[in-house]
Design a protein around this motif. Structure first.
Motif, mmCIF file in Angstrom:
data_model
loop_
_atom_site.group_PDB
_atom_site.id
_atom_site.type_symbol
_atom_site.label_atom_id
_atom_site.label_comp_id
_atom_site.label_asym_id
_atom_site.label_seq_id
_atom_site.Cartn_x
_atom_site.Cartn_y
_atom_site.Cartn_z
ATOM 1 N N TYR A 32 -23.566 -12.879 -92.009
ATOM 2 C CA TYR A 32 -24.030 -12.509 -90.665
ATOM 3 C C TYR A 32 -23.173 -11.401 -90.054
ATOM 4 O O TYR A 32 -23.689 -10.422 -89.522
ATOM 5 N N MET A 33 -21.851 -11.541 -90.126
ATOM 6 C CA MET A 33 -20.960 -10.549 -89.512
ATOM 7 C C MET A 33 -20.850 -9.267 -90.335
ATOM 8 O O MET A 33 -20.157 -8.335 -89.939
ATOM 9 N N ASP A 34 -21.513 -9.190 -91.460
ATOM 10 C CA ASP A 34 -21.547 -7.955 -92.237
ATOM 11 C C ASP A 34 -22.723 -7.072 -91.837
ATOM 12 O O ASP A 34 -22.618 -5.848 -91.854
ATOM 13 N N TYR A 35 -23.861 -7.681 -91.501
ATOM 14 C CA TYR A 35 -25.027 -6.867 -91.159
ATOM 15 C C TYR A 35 -25.280 -6.752 -89.666
ATOM 16 O O TYR A 35 -25.816 -5.753 -89.193
ATOM 17 N N PHE A 36 -24.895 -7.756 -88.882
ATOM 18 C CA PHE A 36 -25.231 -7.748 -87.460
ATOM 19 C C PHE A 36 -24.593 -6.597 -86.681
ATOM 20 O O PHE A 36 -25.273 -5.998 -85.838
ATOM 21 N N PRO A 37 -23.312 -6.242 -86.906
ATOM 22 C CA PRO A 37 -22.758 -5.106 -86.151
ATOM 23 C C PRO A 37 -23.525 -3.790 -86.370
ATOM 24 O O PRO A 37 -23.706 -3.015 -85.443
ATOM 25 N N PHE A 38 -23.997 -3.559 -87.579
ATOM 26 C CA PHE A 38 -24.801 -2.361 -87.840
ATOM 27 C C PHE A 38 -26.107 -2.407 -87.042
ATOM 28 O O PHE A 38 -26.506 -1.425 -86.414
ATOM 29 N N PHE A 39 -26.774 -3.562 -87.086
ATOM 30 C CA PHE A 39 -28.050 -3.700 -86.390
ATOM 31 C C PHE A 39 -27.872 -3.562 -84.885
ATOM 32 O O PHE A 39 -28.607 -2.829 -84.219
ATOM 33 N N TYR A 40 -26.899 -4.252 -84.332
ATOM 34 C CA TYR A 40 -26.678 -4.247 -82.887
ATOM 35 C C TYR A 40 -26.262 -2.859 -82.391
ATOM 36 O O TYR A 40 -26.785 -2.365 -81.394
ATOM 37 N N THR A 41 -25.328 -2.228 -83.091
ATOM 38 C CA THR A 41 -24.879 -0.892 -82.698
ATOM 39 C C THR A 41 -26.017 0.118 -82.818
ATOM 40 O O THR A 41 -26.196 0.969 -81.938
ATOM 41 N N GLY A 42 -26.787 0.034 -83.883
ATOM 42 C CA GLY A 42 -27.909 0.953 -84.068
ATOM 43 C C GLY A 42 -28.959 0.808 -82.987
ATOM 44 O O GLY A 42 -29.452 1.804 -82.438
ATOM 45 N N SER A 43 -29.302 -0.427 -82.640
ATOM 46 C CA SER A 43 -30.314 -0.620 -81.604
ATOM 47 C C SER A 43 -29.793 -0.166 -80.240
ATOM 48 O O SER A 43 -30.548 0.376 -79.429
ATOM 49 N N THR A 44 -28.511 -0.351 -79.995
ATOM 50 C CA THR A 44 -27.924 0.125 -78.740
ATOM 51 C C THR A 44 -27.968 1.647 -78.664
ATOM 52 O O THR A 44 -28.307 2.221 -77.625
ATOM 53 N N MET A 45 -27.632 2.316 -79.751
ATOM 54 C CA MET A 45 -27.659 3.781 -79.760
ATOM 55 C C MET A 45 -29.068 4.310 -79.545
ATOM 56 O O MET A 45 -29.250 5.354 -78.923
ATOM 57 N N MET A 46 -30.062 3.582 -80.032
ATOM 58 C CA MET A 46 -31.436 4.053 -79.882
ATOM 59 C C MET A 46 -31.890 4.010 -78.428
ATOM 60 O O MET A 46 -32.603 4.898 -77.981
ATOM 61 N N TRP A 47 -31.503 3.004 -77.649
ATOM 62 C CA TRP A 47 -31.959 2.988 -76.257
ATOM 63 C C TRP A 47 -31.064 3.795 -75.348
ATOM 64 O O TRP A 47 -31.496 4.238 -74.288
ATOM 65 N N ILE A 48 -29.818 4.024 -75.727
ATOM 66 C CA ILE A 48 -28.928 4.844 -74.906
ATOM 67 C C ILE A 48 -29.461 6.272 -74.798
ATOM 68 O O ILE A 48 -29.293 6.933 -73.777
ATOM 69 N N VAL A 49 -30.120 6.742 -75.835
ATOM 70 C CA VAL A 49 -30.670 8.098 -75.832
ATOM 71 C C VAL A 49 -31.626 8.310 -74.663
ATOM 72 O O VAL A 49 -31.682 9.392 -74.083
ATOM 73 N N PHE A 50 -32.340 7.278 -74.254
ATOM 74 C CA PHE A 50 -33.365 7.429 -73.235
ATOM 75 C C PHE A 50 -32.883 7.145 -71.817
ATOM 76 O O PHE A 50 -33.674 7.174 -70.880
ATOM 77 N N LEU A 51 -31.590 6.888 -71.642
ATOM 78 C CA LEU A 51 -31.053 6.726 -70.294
ATOM 79 C C LEU A 51 -31.058 8.076 -69.588
ATOM 80 O O LEU A 51 -30.965 9.124 -70.235
ATOM 81 N N PRO A 52 -31.141 8.091 -68.261
ATOM 82 C CA PRO A 52 -31.151 9.375 -67.553
ATOM 83 C C PRO A 52 -29.829 10.116 -67.714
ATOM 84 O O PRO A 52 -28.776 9.506 -67.936
ATOM 85 N N GLN A 53 -29.905 11.428 -67.595
ATOM 86 C CA GLN A 53 -28.710 12.264 -67.689
ATOM 87 C C GLN A 53 -27.775 11.966 -66.533
ATOM 88 O O GLN A 53 -28.217 11.586 -65.458
ATOM 89 N N LYS A 54 -26.474 12.184 -66.730
ATOM 90 C CA LYS A 54 -25.499 11.939 -65.666
ATOM 91 C C LYS A 54 -25.789 12.784 -64.438
ATOM 92 O O LYS A 54 -25.671 12.326 -63.317
ATOM 93 N N LYS A 55 -26.123 14.021 -64.647
ATOM 94 C CA LYS A 55 -26.303 14.923 -63.512
ATOM 95 C C LYS A 55 -27.503 14.545 -62.643
ATOM 96 O O LYS A 55 -27.602 14.962 -61.506
ATOM 97 N N SER A 56 -28.408 13.717 -63.171
ATOM 98 C CA SER A 56 -29.565 13.336 -62.376
ATOM 99 C C SER A 56 -29.433 11.934 -61.780
ATOM 100 O O SER A 56 -30.317 11.489 -61.083
ATOM 101 N N CYS A 57 -28.333 11.245 -62.068
ATOM 102 C CA CYS A 57 -28.145 9.896 -61.546
ATOM 103 C C CYS A 57 -27.606 9.941 -60.118
ATOM 104 O O CYS A 57 -26.805 10.795 -59.770
ATOM 105 N N TYR A 58 -28.027 8.987 -59.325
ATOM 106 C CA TYR A 58 -27.553 8.871 -57.960
ATOM 107 C C TYR A 58 -26.392 7.892 -57.946
ATOM 108 O O TYR A 58 -26.498 6.785 -58.471
#
Length: 69
Positions: A32-58
């Motif tokens: 479990y601890m061999d594959y889960f960090p790859f899966f979790y980190t990868g899925s996090t990186m995929m949604w971080i891409v779609f967060l708004p840019q810093k310059k447009s955040c209030y």
């Protein structure tokens, strides 16, 4: 879907690769601890891409500039 710049595309591709490694490890009986960090980190990186840019955040906690008289 909005257009992504080059940095966002690279991060998204790294996320997809991480998720694929995680899925591969899951179905090839890795521990479990061999594959889960790859899966979790990868899925996090995929949604971080779609967060708004810093310059447009209030930021409600940002200090207002002093008024010049």
């Amino acid at each position: 879907m909005r257009k992504l710049n080059t940095k966002q595309k690279v991060i998204f591709a790294m996320g997809v690769l991480g998720v694929l490694i995680g899925i591969y490890g899951r179905f090839n009986a890795w521990e479990y601890m061999d594959y889960f960090p790859f899966f979790y980190t990868g899925s996090t990186m995929m949604w971080i891409v779609f967060l708004p840019q810093k310059k447009s955040c209030y930021n409600p906690f940002r200090r207002k500039e002093a008024q010049k008289s």
